[in-house]
Design an enzyme around this catalytic site. Structure first.
Site, PDB file in Angstrom:
ATOM      1  N   SER A 147       5.358  -5.128   6.161  1.00 41.16           N
ATOM      2  CA  SER A 147       5.149  -3.765   5.648  1.00 41.16           C
ATOM      3  C   SER A 147       3.788  -3.733   4.965  1.00 41.16           C
ATOM      4  O   SER A 147       3.268  -4.782   4.562  1.00 41.16           O
ATOM      5  CB  SER A 147       6.234  -3.445   4.614  1.00 41.16           C
ATOM      6  OG  SER A 147       5.834  -2.377   3.769  1.00 41.16           O
ATOM      7  N   TYR A 160      11.790  -5.388  -2.625  1.00 37.34           N
ATOM      8  CA  TYR A 160      11.258  -5.146  -1.271  1.00 37.34           C
ATOM      9  C   TYR A 160       9.830  -5.695  -1.150  1.00 37.34           C
ATOM     10  O   TYR A 160       9.501  -6.430  -0.214  1.00 37.34           O
ATOM     11  CB  TYR A 160      11.291  -3.643  -1.007  1.00 37.34           C
ATOM     12  CG  TYR A 160      10.860  -3.242   0.379  1.00 37.34           C
ATOM     13  CD1 TYR A 160      11.736  -3.305   1.453  1.00 37.34           C
ATOM     14  CD2 TYR A 160       9.561  -2.772   0.624  1.00 37.34           C
ATOM     15  CE1 TYR A 160      11.352  -2.918   2.725  1.00 37.34           C
ATOM     16  CE2 TYR A 160       9.165  -2.383   1.894  1.00 37.34           C
ATOM     17  CZ  TYR A 160      10.064  -2.449   2.939  1.00 37.34           C
ATOM     18  OH  TYR A 160       9.683  -2.068   4.203  1.00 37.34           O
TER      19      TYR A 160
HETATM   20  C1  BGC Z   1       8.846   1.466   3.717  1.00 33.50           C
HETATM   21  C2  BGC Z   1       8.815   2.974   3.698  1.00 33.50           C
HETATM   22  C3  BGC Z   1       7.563   3.478   3.008  1.00 33.50           C
HETATM   23  C4  BGC Z   1       6.337   2.815   3.574  1.00 33.50           C
HETATM   24  C5  BGC Z   1       5.058   3.219   2.868  1.00 33.50           C
HETATM   25  C6  BGC Z   1       7.560   0.941   4.266  1.00 33.50           C
HETATM   26  O1  BGC Z   1       7.573  -0.451   4.244  1.00 33.50           O
HETATM   27  O2  BGC Z   1       9.935   1.036   4.502  1.00 33.50           O
HETATM   28  O3  BGC Z   1       9.969   3.462   3.051  1.00 33.50           O
HETATM   29  O4  BGC Z   1       7.466   4.880   3.173  1.00 33.50           O
HETATM   30  O5  BGC Z   1       6.473   1.419   3.494  1.00 33.50           O
HETATM   31  O6  BGC Z   1       5.180   3.183   1.479  1.00 33.50           O
END
Ligand code: BGC
Length: 263
Positions: A147, A160
């Site tokens: 991410s 996360y």
């Molecule tokens: C998340 C999303 C978020 C995006 C940008 C991703 O890794 O799953 O929920 O909108 O990052 O912040």
């Protein structure tokens, strides 16, 4: 299109929805054999539709239930791929979860849940795929779904962000370790993508507007745009690429606050 993916076997974890589903369909379009991993019984119908779509587009597919945090379930995924399609060539570690909590209120249970799904689950996927590749002398490819939050700090999502930061160094470390075996390990860092995980957020015009301000390209990405990077990374077109985090975020990581040139 990537002709070398024709007949290759790929496992995609968390493939019943979102980015995983888009990857499954795209690998199907490349005539690959796709193992669709899903977590909950409630997702069976969805996986049946995906299988149908993949078969229709020239690929082959099977759905296998499994919890990526369980060693036995990951082993079973590899076993199922080999039993059904004869081999495993590509592992896409995609399954992931997130929830919003101020960090001082985050329970150990929630912390553990996110870390074990997002980070430990990907480690198990990597470990078992590597073990299979080494034993069978396969120059396989692994793609981990990270991410933008492996780079961008994310208040209220510390578990996360920590899991994604972990994926970054896990990917690089494994890439370095297995490069002599010509096994390539890369990751993808999507930005804000139109997936069920984000559906609630993006259906609120105010929240959506806030997210759009963070995206220089001015739109929320589509899962297919991420799947397009996954097939490239997995294909021989990326034969010399390992340890990379491929960022697909419409510019989110480019410090959008500086867009007007101030600073
Ligand atoms: C998340 C999303 C978020 C995006 C940008 C991703 O890794 O799953 O929920 O909108 O990052 O912040």
């Amino acid at each position: 299109m990537y002709p070398d993916l024709n007949g290759k076997t790929v496992i995609i974890t968390g493939a019943a929805t979102g980015i995983g589903k888009a990857c499954a369909i795209r690998f199907g379009q490349e005539s690959a054999n796709v193992v669709i991993n899903y977590h909950s019984d409630k997702q069976v119908k969805e996986t049946e539709k995906i299988i149908e779509e993949i078969k229709h587009s020239g690929g082959n597919a099977v759905a296998v239930q499994g919890d990526v945090t369980k060693e036995e379930d990951i082993k079973n995924l590899i076993r199922s791929a080999v039993e059904t399609f004869g081999s495993l060539d590509i592992m896409i570690n995609n399954a992931g979860i997130e929830n919003e909590v101020p960090s001082h209120e985050l329970t150990l249970e929630d912390w553990n849940k996110v870390i074990s799904t997002n980070l430990t689950g990907q480690f198990l996927g990597c470990r078992e795929a590597l073990d299979y590749f080494l034993e069978n002398d396969i120059q396989g490819s692994i793609v981990n779904m990270s991410s933008v939050h492996e780079i961008i700090p994310w208040p209220h999502f510390v578990h996360y962000a920590a899991s994604k930061g972990g994926i970054k160094l896990m990917t690089q470390t494994l890439a370095l370790e297995y490069a002599p075996k010509k096994i390539r390990i890369n990751s993808i860092a999507p930005g804000a993508i139109n997936t069920p995980i984000n559906a609630e957020k993006f259906s609120d015009p105010k929240l959506k507007e806030g997210v759009l301000k963070l995206i220089p390209m001015g739109y929320i990405g589509e899962p297919e745009e991420i799947a397009a990077t996954a097939v490239w990374l997995a294909s021989t077109q990326a034969s010399y690429v390992t340890g990379l985090t491929l960022i697909a975020d419409g510019g989110m990581t480019l410090y959008p606050g500086f867009q007007a040139g101030k600073g």
